[in-house]
Design a protein around this motif. Structure first.
Motif, short mmCIF file in Angstrom:
data_model
loop_
_atom_site.label_atom_id
_atom_site.label_comp_id
_atom_site.label_asym_id
_atom_site.label_seq_id
_atom_site.Cartn_x
_atom_site.Cartn_y
_atom_site.Cartn_z
N UNK A 1 5.00 1.33 5.60
CA UNK A 1 6.25 1.99 5.98
C UNK A 1 7.29 0.95 6.43
N UNK A 2 6.82 -0.03 7.24
CA UNK A 2 7.74 -1.06 7.74
C UNK A 2 8.34 -1.88 6.60
N UNK A 3 7.48 -2.22 5.62
CA UNK A 3 7.93 -3.08 4.53
C UNK A 3 8.76 -2.36 3.48
N UNK A 4 8.63 -1.05 3.40
CA UNK A 4 9.38 -0.28 2.39
C UNK A 4 9.02 -0.73 0.99
N UNK A 5 10.01 -0.94 0.14
CA UNK A 5 9.73 -1.28 -1.27
C UNK A 5 9.08 -2.66 -1.40
N UNK A 6 9.22 -3.51 -0.35
CA UNK A 6 8.61 -4.85 -0.42
C UNK A 6 7.08 -4.73 -0.49
N UNK A 7 6.55 -3.58 -0.01
CA UNK A 7 5.10 -3.38 0.00
C UNK A 7 4.55 -3.13 -1.40
N UNK A 8 5.44 -2.85 -2.36
CA UNK A 8 4.98 -2.52 -3.72
C UNK A 8 4.16 -3.64 -4.36
#
Ligand SMILES: C[S@@+](CC[C@H](N)C(=O)[O-])C[C@H]1O[C@@H](n2cnc3c(N)ncnc32)[C@H](O)[C@@H]1O
Length: 204
Positions: free
Chosen positions: A81-88
């Motif tokens: 959740x914190x990273x948003x799309x960066x977590x993809x």
């Protein structure tokens, strides 16, 4: 209570910045990783990564092959959740490290404050064998635990404390030691915890 449930409850109860182990910037880990001069495509796994911000800084530095493993789904959900799309681009692995079955090899195995929860020698042996098999030859391992002068417990659980020499002895059976440093972590409420960090290499 299941270990995973125990950790999920801890992560549900408190925001990351109120956990004793919270670091706004994991300086020592980043310093030791920087010294390895890894290529940006190096495969990196953070064991017991939880909500650690290490991944944020690794992404910022341009690393593209990062995995986070934790027994707590709650912690990894929060990180996602914190990273948003960066977590993809990150592999999130919900697993007890002692039963982890890696599906790829890694160039770096990083663990801050997870290994020390293994108080049973059989679990320590499993951890060592899994880490050894998971690493590429030439790969690195960074391990950080409470020092012998550190607290006896973490998150209400008894932990095993290690000196530099202890870590060299335990990990030295599988890996070559490259360095060790001692440092003191300050908790969000101002108390201190002595830590030791050691770096190792898989040479064969
Ligand atoms: C003290 S926290 C440290 C978190 C993170 N490494 C950091 O430095 O911010 C310990 C972490 O290890 C995870 N953990 C504990 N036992 C584990 C196990 N057997 N396998 C995988 N993760 C575990 C917990 O869920 C928690 O996220």
């Amino acid at each position: 209570m299941e270990k995973s449930q125990y950790w999920d409850d801890i992560y549900k109860k408190k925001d990351e910045s109120h956990q004793s182990w919270f670091q706004d910037r994991p300086e020592k880990s980043l310093e030791m990783i920087g010294e390895l001069n890894l290529t940006k495509t190096a495969s990196i796994i953070d064991i017991g990564g939880g909500e650690s911000r290490l991944v944020d800084y690794l992404l910022e530095e341009g690393f593209t092959n990062i995995s986070l493993l934790d027994i707590s789904k709650e912690s990894l959900d929060k990180t996602k959740q914190r990273l948003g799309t960066k977590a993809d681009v990150i592999q999130l692995i919900i697993s007890d490290v002692t039963t982890f079955k890696p599906t790829q090899k890694y160039d770096l195995w990083h663990d801050r404050a997870t290994f020390h929860f293994l108080t049973d020698i059989k679990d320590v042996e499993k951890y060592l064998s899994i880490a050894y098999d998971a690493l590429n030859v030439g790969g690195s391992l960074i391990i950080s635990t409470f020092n012998t002068t550190g607290p006896d417990k973490c998150s209400g659980l008894t932990i095993s404390k290690y000196s530099q020499e202890d870590l060299k002895k335990v990990f030295g059976k599988f890996f070559q030691n490259t360095k060790c440093i001692e440092t003191t972590h300050t908790t969000p409420w101002g108390t201190t915890q002595d830590f030791v960090y050691c770096g190792f290499k898989k040479i064969s």
